[in-house]
Design an enzyme around this catalytic site. Structure first.
Site, PDB file in Angstrom:
ATOM      1  N   ARG A 103      -7.651  -0.309  -6.715  1.00 51.59           N
ATOM      2  CA  ARG A 103      -7.646   0.581  -5.757  1.00 51.59           C
ATOM      3  C   ARG A 103      -7.822   1.923  -6.474  1.00 51.59           C
ATOM      4  O   ARG A 103      -7.350   2.503  -7.381  1.00 51.59           O
ATOM      5  CB  ARG A 103      -6.600   0.704  -4.821  1.00 51.59           C
ATOM      6  CG  ARG A 103      -6.654  -0.377  -3.725  1.00 51.59           C
ATOM      7  CD  ARG A 103      -5.755  -0.166  -2.605  1.00 51.59           C
ATOM      8  NE  ARG A 103      -5.977   0.938  -1.587  1.00 51.59           N
ATOM      9  CZ  ARG A 103      -5.364   1.380  -0.832  1.00 51.59           C
ATOM     10  NH1 ARG A 103      -4.061   0.695  -0.669  1.00 51.59           N
ATOM     11  NH2 ARG A 103      -5.736   2.446  -0.028  1.00 51.59           N
TER      12      ARG A 103
ATOM     13  N   ASN B  73      -5.060  12.792   0.812  1.00 58.02           N
ATOM     14  CA  ASN B  73      -4.350  12.051   1.416  1.00 58.02           C
ATOM     15  C   ASN B  73      -5.100  11.192   2.581  1.00 58.02           C
ATOM     16  O   ASN B  73      -6.399  11.446   2.704  1.00 58.02           O
ATOM     17  CB  ASN B  73      -3.157  12.839   2.334  1.00 58.02           C
ATOM     18  CG  ASN B  73      -2.078  11.951   2.692  1.00 58.02           C
ATOM     19  OD1 ASN B  73      -1.710  10.972   2.324  1.00 58.02           O
ATOM     20  ND2 ASN B  73      -1.738  12.163   4.042  1.00 58.02           N
ATOM     21  N   LYS B  74      -4.479  10.348   3.478  1.00 55.21           N
ATOM     22  CA  LYS B  74      -5.109   9.504   4.427  1.00 55.21           C
ATOM     23  C   LYS B  74      -6.249  10.319   5.269  1.00 55.21           C
ATOM     24  O   LYS B  74      -5.887  11.566   5.598  1.00 55.21           O
ATOM     25  CB  LYS B  74      -4.095   8.676   5.063  1.00 55.21           C
ATOM     26  CG  LYS B  74      -4.701   7.911   6.167  1.00 55.21           C
ATOM     27  CD  LYS B  74      -6.052   6.784   5.896  1.00 55.21           C
ATOM     28  CE  LYS B  74      -5.399   6.077   4.604  1.00 55.21           C
ATOM     29  NZ  LYS B  74      -4.538   4.853   4.873  1.00 55.21           N
TER      30      LYS B  74
ATOM     31  N   GLN C 162      -1.922   2.615  10.537  1.00 56.69           N
ATOM     32  CA  GLN C 162      -0.909   2.374   9.977  1.00 56.69           C
ATOM     33  C   GLN C 162       0.357   3.126  10.344  1.00 56.69           C
ATOM     34  O   GLN C 162       1.656   2.947  10.050  1.00 56.69           O
ATOM     35  CB  GLN C 162      -1.112   2.663   8.296  1.00 56.69           C
ATOM     36  CG  GLN C 162      -1.563   1.612   7.932  1.00 56.69           C
ATOM     37  CD  GLN C 162      -2.376   1.884   6.579  1.00 56.69           C
ATOM     38  OE1 GLN C 162      -3.016   2.929   6.396  1.00 56.69           O
ATOM     39  NE2 GLN C 162      -2.395   1.022   5.402  1.00 56.69           N
TER      40      GLN C 162
ATOM     41  N   ARG D  67       0.821  -1.149  -0.155  1.00 62.48           N
ATOM     42  CA  ARG D  67      -0.001  -0.047  -0.020  1.00 62.48           C
ATOM     43  C   ARG D  67       1.081   1.172  -0.237  1.00 62.48           C
ATOM     44  O   ARG D  67       2.174   1.235   0.092  1.00 62.48           O
ATOM     45  CB  ARG D  67      -1.036  -0.058   1.237  1.00 62.48           C
ATOM     46  CG  ARG D  67      -0.578  -1.046   2.400  1.00 62.48           C
ATOM     47  CD  ARG D  67       0.438  -0.320   3.307  1.00 62.48           C
ATOM     48  NE  ARG D  67       0.227   1.127   3.376  1.00 62.48           N
ATOM     49  CZ  ARG D  67       0.974   2.251   3.675  1.00 62.48           C
ATOM     50  NH1 ARG D  67       2.447   1.502   3.680  1.00 62.48           N
ATOM     51  NH2 ARG D  67       0.768   3.211   3.741  1.00 62.48           N
ATOM     52  N   GLY D  68       0.286   2.061  -0.263  1.00 60.74           N
ATOM     53  CA  GLY D  68       1.053   3.582  -0.144  1.00 60.74           C
ATOM     54  C   GLY D  68       1.249   3.933  -1.886  1.00 60.74           C
ATOM     55  O   GLY D  68       1.528   2.980  -2.511  1.00 60.74           O
ATOM     56  N   ALA D  69       0.921   5.026  -2.240  1.00 60.83           N
ATOM     57  CA  ALA D  69       0.682   5.569  -3.547  1.00 60.83           C
ATOM     58  C   ALA D  69       1.868   4.833  -4.580  1.00 60.83           C
ATOM     59  O   ALA D  69       1.503   4.390  -5.399  1.00 60.83           O
ATOM     60  CB  ALA D  69       0.408   6.848  -3.717  1.00 60.83           C
TER      61      ALA D  69
ATOM     62  N   ASP E  96      -1.624  10.741  -1.857  1.00 61.94           N
ATOM     63  CA  ASP E  96      -2.318   9.691  -2.558  1.00 61.94           C
ATOM     64  C   ASP E  96      -2.414  10.277  -4.091  1.00 61.94           C
ATOM     65  O   ASP E  96      -2.521   9.743  -5.084  1.00 61.94           O
ATOM     66  CB  ASP E  96      -3.136   8.774  -2.069  1.00 61.94           C
ATOM     67  CG  ASP E  96      -2.982   8.239  -0.922  1.00 61.94           C
ATOM     68  OD1 ASP E  96      -3.171   8.900   0.126  1.00 61.94           O
ATOM     69  OD2 ASP E  96      -2.370   7.097  -1.102  1.00 61.94           O
TER      70      ASP E  96
HETATM   71  O1  MRU Z   1      -4.452   3.144   2.199  1.00 63.43           O
HETATM   72  P1  MRU Z   1      -2.946   3.242   2.039  1.00 63.43           P
HETATM   73  O2  MRU Z   1      -2.235   2.789   3.197  1.00 63.43           O
HETATM   74  O3  MRU Z   1      -2.342   2.708   0.587  1.00 63.43           O
HETATM   75  O4  MRU Z   1      -2.871   4.958   2.248  1.00 63.43           O
HETATM   76  C1  MRU Z   1      -1.715   5.469   1.656  1.00 63.43           C
HETATM   77  C2  MRU Z   1      -1.082   6.332   2.652  1.00 63.43           C
HETATM   78  O5  MRU Z   1      -0.432   5.685   3.600  1.00 63.43           O
HETATM   79  C3  MRU Z   1      -1.322   7.559   2.524  1.00 63.43           C
HETATM   80  O6  MRU Z   1      -2.379   8.246   2.614  1.00 63.43           O
HETATM   81  C4  MRU Z   1       0.075   8.422   2.457  1.00 63.43           C
HETATM   82  O7  MRU Z   1       0.129   9.180   3.523  1.00 63.43           O
HETATM   83  C5  MRU Z   1       0.427   8.596   1.330  1.00 63.43           C
HETATM   84  S1  MRU Z   1       1.203   7.391   0.243  1.00 63.43           S
HETATM   85  C6  MRU Z   1       2.715   7.979   0.155  1.00 63.43           C
END
Ligand code: MRU
Length: 356
Positions: A88, A250-251, A199, A51-53, A240
């Site tokens: 996703r 973002n999250k 996370q 996960r993570g962009a 993201d």
């Molecule tokens: O849902 P996820 O874990 O894929 O979310 C991504 C993230 O962890 C973030 O939103 C993050 O802050 C940016 S991705 C570098």
């Protein structure tokens, strides 16, 4: 970066397989998992083993490679590309990486396609490492200037995991922190836990511990009071998807941190590689916001006394829960965007000066 002192990346290709660190098991178990088919790659993205962009983008790129290994047939590869993109919705790097892979292999004769795709997937990952390293070098200057004024530990608040585990190496939001630490600047990180999936606690705190960086986990709601008390010198978060006008998706909860930062004159930076910029969507309301299974809220994972990972229910059984995974922070609350090309205003002009 390191786990148990060993330098690692989050994804690599070995023996015709893609290797990933299964992030659903961290921090309690360290498991390297093989992805052998494109379905494995899609599943790993969907269930968030990766996960993570930026890492989702890297995995999708390797997903195309796995599809070619499986069946070197254009219809199959096209279908795989669509399924990867749909795995996703919010992180734009996913589509960016698949489009780049498909462009690379377009019209290529079927004998050469595999080596070309593999090289491109490797290049996407290598490029991300370089981008994240540069983000760190640019962000370091901001931390350094706070340190020079304060002459004491710089307290940085980050939200969710935008660390090396969300990328291929270095991380986005954490890269300036790692660079500062390596330069001997004293840093301490406030880690939002971050609900729904914890996370921050499970991944950010874990990776900072492995690098020996002092950090403290806080509930997501604690950032505001810490800012009021002057205990946060700056915020750095990841993203993201960032729009060309500087709005940052973002999250979930990032927006509230940005509001608190604004109210307390705390600089609020967003770190991103250019692969996270969406040049097409004009307005924040058009960003697809992932709504995930409410079990992420109603259940938590942990280890019991025997060391086994357990999932437990923490809500009333009958209660409904709703789980939006991302929000959008309007550009006006963002002090600056830290990119691989430098730091710019969160605005059309700022981004265009660096990238167009
Ligand atoms: O849902 P996820 O874990 O894929 O979310 C991504 C993230 O962890 C973030 O939103 C993050 O802050 C940016 S991705 C570098």
């Amino acid at each position: 970066m390191r786990i148990n002192g060993k330098a690692l990346r989050t994804i690599w290709f070995e023996d015709n397989k893609v290797k990933i660190i299964d992030q659903t098991k961290l921090p309690h178990q360290f498991i390297v998992k093989d992805l052998k088919t494109v379905t494995d790659a899609i599943n790993a993205i969907k269930v968030m083993e990766v996960r993570g962009a930026p890492l989702i983008g890297g995995t999708a790129a390797y997903g195309i490679v796995l599809a070619i290994i499986e069946k070197n047939d254009l219809n199959f590869i096209n279908q795989a590309a669509g399924d990867l993109i749909n795995s996703r919705p919010t992180a734009i790097n996913l589509k960016w990486a698949v489009d780049r892979m498909m462009k690379k292999i377009k019209g290529v004769n079927s004998k050469e396609i595999l080596s070309l795709a593999l090289n491109e997937a490797k290049a996407i990952c290598e490029e991300d490492v370089g981008f994240c390293k540069s983000i760190g070098e640019h962000g370091l200057k901001i931390i350094e200037s706070i340190y020079q004024k304060k002459k004491d530990t710089v307290n940085i608040l980050t939200h969710c995991n935008a660390g090396w585990l969300a990328t291929i190496d270095w991380g986005t939001a954490t890269s300036p922190i790692y660079h500062a630490h390596q330069k001997g600047i004293k840093v301490h990180v406030w880690v939002d836990e971050t609900r729904p999936r914890n996370q921050g606690a499970n991944l950010t705190s874990y990776e900072l511990n492995e690098e020996g960086i002092p950090n403290t986990i806080i509930a997501d709601n604690t950032g505001g009071i810490l800012m009021q008390r002057g205990q946060v010198d700056m915020c750095i978060v990841g993203t993201d998807r960032t729009l060309a006008n500087g709005d940052v998706c973002n999250k979930i909860g990032t927006y509230l941190k940005a509001l608190a930062a604004k109210d307390n004159n705390v600089p609020f930076y967003v770190a991103l590689p250019s692969s996270t910029i969406d040049w097409k969507i004009k307005e924040a309301k058009d960003i697809p916001i992932e709504e995930r299974n409410s079990e992420e809220l109603s259940h938590v994972y942990g280890i019991d006394n025997s060391g086994a990972i357990k999932k437990v229910l923490i809500y009333p059984k009958q209660s409904k829960a709703m789980n939006l995974a991302f929000d959008v922070t309007p550009a006006k609350y963002v002090t600056g965007l830290i990119t691989e090309k430098g730091v710019c205003d969160a605005s059309k002009e700022g981004l265009e000066k660096l990238f167009k």
